[in-house]
Design an enzyme around this catalytic site. Sequence first.
Site, mmCIF file in Angstrom:
data_model
loop_
_atom_site.group_PDB
_atom_site.id
_atom_site.type_symbol
_atom_site.label_atom_id
_atom_site.label_comp_id
_atom_site.label_asym_id
_atom_site.label_seq_id
_atom_site.Cartn_x
_atom_site.Cartn_y
_atom_site.Cartn_z
ATOM 1 C CG ASP A 93 -1.963 -1.026 1.237
ATOM 2 O OD1 ASP A 93 -1.954 -1.875 0.317
ATOM 3 O OD2 ASP A 93 -2.819 -1.026 2.139
ATOM 4 C CG HIS B 264 2.701 -8.905 -0.257
ATOM 5 N ND1 HIS B 264 2.085 -10.059 0.174
ATOM 6 C CD2 HIS B 264 2.316 -7.941 0.627
ATOM 7 C CE1 HIS B 264 1.362 -9.817 1.256
ATOM 8 N NE2 HIS B 264 1.496 -8.532 1.547
ATOM 9 C CB SER C 198 9.699 2.789 5.137
ATOM 10 O OG SER C 198 10.995 3.255 4.842
#
Length: 362
Positions: free
Chosen positions: A144, A220, A331
């Site tokens: 995200d 991911h 981050s």
Amino acid sequence: TDRKKLHTAPVGQVFRLRPFHVLVATGGGYAGYRKYEDYKLEQLEKRGIEVPVKLASEWEVALYKSVPTRLLSRAWGRLNQVELPTWLRKPVYSLYIWTFGVNMKEAAVEDLHHYRNLSEFFRRKLKPQARPVCCLHSVISPSDGKILNFGQVKNCEVEQVKGVTYSLESFLGPRISAEELHFNQAPPGNSFQEQLVTKEGNELYHCVIYLAPGDYHCFHSPTDWRVSHRRHFPGSLMSVNPGVARWIKELFCHNERVVLTGDWKHGFFSLTAVGATNVGSIRIYFDQDLHTNSPCYSKGSYNDFSFISNNNKEGIPMRKGEHLGEFNLGSTIVLIFEAPKDFKFHLKAGQKIRFGEALGSL
């Protein structure tokens, strides 16, 4: 004569300032000032007013780097692992949810009492159906976040935000040998960028995704690929929010980061997890030897680890959408990869994106 004697220390001893205290006070104060300036820039952007690029000078960067962000991040990490009393969990997490706009309906466990400490709450898992993985496109978003920049790499420079660049070679470090990467040697090239492109007619592309504190903190695999090599740069832990990224040139080269390098069906592929203030912990699930924000590593160095061995000739195979790692707070993820010239991004700069959504395809 009945009064008690008062013993006082010399004035110089009472008010003596030490260099560390001065650095913390000035650096912390300046960091607070920059936060306020970033807030004003965000408000101007929301009103559609274009903000001219104003880069930090060398002394401003040095002053910011004087703040002991690595030490503070380690302290924050220890605080995150302190178990909260059951009665305190809901008020604390509710404040965080309200502040950063967290959508707990997507969480695999919605009950706030389930999370024993802040670290568990930051690394919460999602419901399986919350992030469907796009099967129609070759590269998906690994996390995200917000798209800061994307496009072709030109002149060995990569844009961290519009108008502010960093050196490709400084960011990735010296080129890794073809033997370590375990795929075909790149054709001879004059520049570092040309040496990364392994197939004639291909181009080098990049995409920068900023994870805010309220975003899902796991990342991911963005495609089907093989991870052959890991390079860890200890570095600083400055903030990587868009305001600071617009202010400090080569910010991502200053900060601690973990570069995963390998190949996919079109050649070279890399994913870099960039650390930030209070994000001293970057975890890669298949790499148990990685320890970030450790006092034993000094800034300005890097350490390499190869996943290619006599027992493992293929490296670490990753499937698109497979769990890869996590941050302890928000981050940045940077993708740099090789692809044919007809590769197209399906993005807009500044847009919000979620893990599993399409980044681009052929």
